[in-house]
Design a protein around this motif. Structure first.
Motif, mmCIF file in Angstrom:
data_model
loop_
_atom_site.group_PDB
_atom_site.id
_atom_site.type_symbol
_atom_site.label_atom_id
_atom_site.label_comp_id
_atom_site.label_asym_id
_atom_site.label_seq_id
_atom_site.Cartn_x
_atom_site.Cartn_y
_atom_site.Cartn_z
ATOM 1 N N GLU A 1 0.721 -1.256 0.111
ATOM 2 C CA GLU A 1 -0.080 0.140 0.063
ATOM 3 C C GLU A 1 0.873 1.013 0.109
ATOM 4 O O GLU A 1 0.556 2.270 -0.728
ATOM 5 C CB GLU A 1 -0.929 -0.058 1.158
ATOM 6 C CG GLU A 1 -1.994 -1.143 1.116
ATOM 7 C CD GLU A 1 -3.000 -0.682 0.194
ATOM 8 O OE1 GLU A 1 -3.420 0.293 -0.079
ATOM 9 O OE2 GLU A 1 -3.634 -1.858 -0.220
ATOM 10 N N GLY A 2 2.022 1.155 0.605
ATOM 11 C CA GLY A 2 2.761 2.390 0.941
ATOM 12 C C GLY A 2 3.548 2.896 -0.524
ATOM 13 O O GLY A 2 3.959 3.782 -0.756
ATOM 14 N N HIS A 3 3.780 1.968 -1.289
ATOM 15 C CA HIS A 3 4.281 2.238 -2.687
ATOM 16 C C HIS A 3 3.235 2.352 -3.809
ATOM 17 O O HIS A 3 3.640 2.230 -5.160
ATOM 18 C CB HIS A 3 5.408 1.255 -3.048
ATOM 19 C CG HIS A 3 6.551 1.000 -2.180
ATOM 20 N ND1 HIS A 3 6.544 0.721 -0.817
ATOM 21 C CD2 HIS A 3 7.918 1.548 -2.511
ATOM 22 C CE1 HIS A 3 7.741 0.844 -0.368
ATOM 23 N NE2 HIS A 3 8.491 1.502 -1.137
ATOM 24 N N ALA A 4 2.177 2.378 -3.633
ATOM 25 C CA ALA A 4 0.985 2.844 -4.567
ATOM 26 C C ALA A 4 1.208 4.272 -5.235
ATOM 27 O O ALA A 4 1.467 5.056 -4.409
ATOM 28 C CB ALA A 4 -0.358 2.607 -4.139
ATOM 29 N N SER A 5 0.871 4.401 -6.287
ATOM 30 C CA SER A 5 1.141 5.797 -6.999
ATOM 31 C C SER A 5 -0.039 6.818 -6.782
ATOM 32 O O SER A 5 -1.267 6.199 -6.778
ATOM 33 C CB SER A 5 1.394 5.991 -8.317
ATOM 34 O OG SER A 5 2.642 5.367 -8.721
ATOM 35 N N PRO A 6 -0.123 8.002 -6.471
ATOM 36 C CA PRO A 6 -1.418 8.796 -6.228
ATOM 37 C C PRO A 6 -2.148 9.005 -7.392
ATOM 38 O O PRO A 6 -1.695 9.352 -8.691
ATOM 39 C CB PRO A 6 -0.682 9.963 -5.512
ATOM 40 C CG PRO A 6 0.619 10.217 -6.240
ATOM 41 C CD PRO A 6 0.917 8.811 -6.339
ATOM 42 N N PRO A 7 -3.484 9.013 -7.385
ATOM 43 C CA PRO A 7 -4.265 9.414 -8.372
ATOM 44 C C PRO A 7 -4.280 10.829 -8.756
ATOM 45 O O PRO A 7 -4.045 11.723 -7.762
ATOM 46 C CB PRO A 7 -5.683 9.041 -8.050
ATOM 47 C CG PRO A 7 -5.566 8.842 -6.563
ATOM 48 C CD PRO A 7 -4.297 8.702 -6.288
ATOM 49 N N ALA A 8 -4.198 11.269 -9.914
ATOM 50 C CA ALA A 8 -4.046 12.555 -10.170
ATOM 51 C C ALA A 8 -5.427 13.196 -10.328
ATOM 52 O O ALA A 8 -6.341 12.593 -10.232
ATOM 53 C CB ALA A 8 -3.511 12.909 -11.936
#
Length: 255
Positions: free
Chosen positions: A91-98
């Motif tokens: 979970e900590g390495h997921a990319s943020p949604p724009a």
């Protein structure tokens, strides 16, 4: 064999105790700081008093119960650490949604009036997101705790303003004292500034994303998290503490 085993107990125990002593000198005191001491002290004592302790374990019924209780407790705990660490890492390495309307920065320790290294990294991650999403608001969320001369929100506001973020984009939430309150109070500010249908993201340190997302969901708040880099030498403490927090929250039905 006995000498090797005794040496192993002493080394592992000293590592745990030493970790707490070193980390407490440079970081705010919390459960993650103390936990290596709690885990290491029994091992260190067993190593120092190896002969009488092993004699107690092998010669009495009570000693046998204590021995296997310790074995079971340490095995169960570190099995949980391994499982939770996998979830935390993913979970900590997921990319943020724009395209979010607002990004919430979850507060953590402030030393006097200065943001800690951990908090600075969260703010740097937020700055990168804000540069790519110039219409987004940013909510700095955190009250004033022990050893802090100003609120975490105020320290964060100063940091973001010093790095070029317009004051009109910064919403200050300076009353919260927990992750749950971070989300509750920040959501109220965003509802007023943007509206109840605003698309939200939040930033915290990588180890904290998994539990934070589930706290938000438990409150009915849809907010995807993304993680800032952890301080490498604090990672073991943070993963140990977060494992305990996840288990506690799960058993309490809070996530």
């Amino acid at each position: 064999r006995s000498l090797m085993l005794r040496t192993l107990f002493i080394l592992l125990g000293a590592l745990g105790v030493g970790d707490t002593l070193v980390v407490s000198a440079y970081s705010n005191m919390n459960f993650g700081t103390v936990l290596p001491l709690i885990l290491g002290a029994p091992l260190l004592l067993i190593g120092i008093f190896f002969r009488p302790v092993t004699a107690f374990f092998s010669s009495t019924v009570l000693g046998a119960w204590v021995k296997w209780a310790l074995v079971a407790a340490y095995t169960a705990f570190f099995t949980l650490v391994a499982i939770c660490s996998c979830l935390i890492y993913r979970e900590g390495h997921a990319s943020p949604p724009a395209g979010a309307d607002a990004v919430i920065v979850l507060g953590c320790g402030v030393r006097g009036e200065r943001v800690s290294l951990t908090l600075a990294r969260r703010l740097d991650a937020a700055l990168a997101y804000l540069e790519e999403n110039p219409k987004a608001y940013v909510v700095v969320s955190g009250g004033q705790g022990a050893g802090e001369d100003i609120s975490e929100a105020e320290a964060m506001r100063r940091y973001l303003a010093a790095h070029g973020i317009e004051e009109s984009r910064i919403l200050m939430e300076d009353k919260s004292m927990s992750t749950l309150e971070n989300f509750l109070f920040s959501k109220a500010l965003i509802d007023d500034a943007v509206g109840p249908d605003a698309k939200l993201v939040f930033v915290t340190t990588r180890f904290h994303v998994f539990r934070s997302e589930r706290i938000a969901r438990s409150l009915g708040i849809e907010a995807e998290g993304f993680g800032a880099d952890d301080v490498a030498w604090l990672s073991p403490n943070n993963y140990l503490r977060e494992t305990c927090a996840i288990v506690y929250y799960r058993l309490a039905g809070r996530i």
